[in-house]
Scaffold this active site. Sequence first.
Site, PDB file in Angstrom:
ATOM      1  N   ASP A   8     -58.521 -41.065 -44.385  1.00  0.00           N
ATOM      2  CA  ASP A   8     -57.923 -39.737 -43.928  1.00  0.00           C
ATOM      3  C   ASP A   8     -57.676 -39.779 -42.533  1.00  0.00           C
ATOM      4  OD1 ASP A   8     -59.069 -39.725 -46.556  1.00  0.00           O
ATOM      5  OD2 ASP A   8     -59.136 -37.470 -46.403  1.00  0.00           O
ATOM      6  N   HIS A  68     -55.211 -31.862 -50.045  1.00  0.00           N
ATOM      7  CA  HIS A  68     -54.544 -31.152 -48.863  1.00  0.00           C
ATOM      8  C   HIS A  68     -53.121 -31.245 -48.949  1.00  0.00           C
ATOM      9  CE1 HIS A  68     -57.910 -29.165 -47.179  1.00  0.00           C
ATOM     10  NE2 HIS A  68     -58.894 -30.297 -47.343  1.00  0.00           N
TER      11      HIS A  68
HETATM   12 FE   FE2 Z   1     -59.222 -35.695 -46.485  1.00  0.00          FE
HETATM   13 FE   FE2 Z   2     -59.258 -34.425 -49.642  1.00  0.00          FE
END
Ligand code: FE2
Ligand code: FE2
Length: 259
Positions: A8, A68
């Site tokens: 991420d 997200h």
């Molecule tokens: Fe994330």
């Molecule tokens: Fe996430």
Amino acid sequence: MKLLFIADIVGQPGRRAVKELVPRLRQQYRVDLVVANAENSAGGSGITVKTAEEIFSAGVDIMTSGDHLWDQKEVMDLLASERRFVRPLNYPAGTPGQGSVIFEAEGLPPVAVLNLQGRTFMPALENPFHAALAEVERLRRTTRVIFVDFHAEATSEKVALGRMLDGQVSAIVGTHTHVQTADEQIFPGGTAFLCDGGFTGPHESVIGREIEPIIRRFMTNMPQKFEVAKGRVLLQGALVEIDEQTGRAKGIQRVSEAL
Ligand SMILES: [Fe+2]
Ligand SMILES: [Fe+2]
């Protein structure tokens, strides 16, 4: 072949780490393919066309995502037309975008990248286990080199999916919790596994955000503005070595590089 997975990417600090470190890591480890989870790359929430371009031009070949995904409405453009961008496969039928992609480059076997999202302590999507089995069977008609980003909260769900796919895919690395685990291993069937790759961004933080507002939120339950933090930027993820003929993993190591 060697595949670098970047966990991420959080906000501008995360993008900066990618820009500055990926070219060096590509050389240093003779990386053939770079996959990055970019669900938090735009201001810490979601992804835009501009952040995607920045990440691709730093040397990332394929981007994955997670819960997200929908935070920036521009993501619709990426879902509609960006072949190098994948979202979790197990969104309901009719959701725009693709859950997997087959990457082709000279001198490499076709490499499939599959993105899935867990359901434990997360929004209820379609069952990722059933979705994974069907999709992996389909992808294996084209290639045995398959990389899975399983975006999930619970370690048990991630290990279970990894065990289920052992021998069917080259590697599974978890994302979403932003905390790198130390359980990298190769399962008996030849699938490399790491429960969570961590995150790429500011680690002087609570999983990428300024510390104080998060503590205040936990103490008061009142809404707070969660700004992306700044200090101690790391690029995290995993480096996987894969046998091109069999698709089996030959090695996996955690990556945690300071900017
Ligand atoms: Fe994330
Ligand atoms: Fe996430």
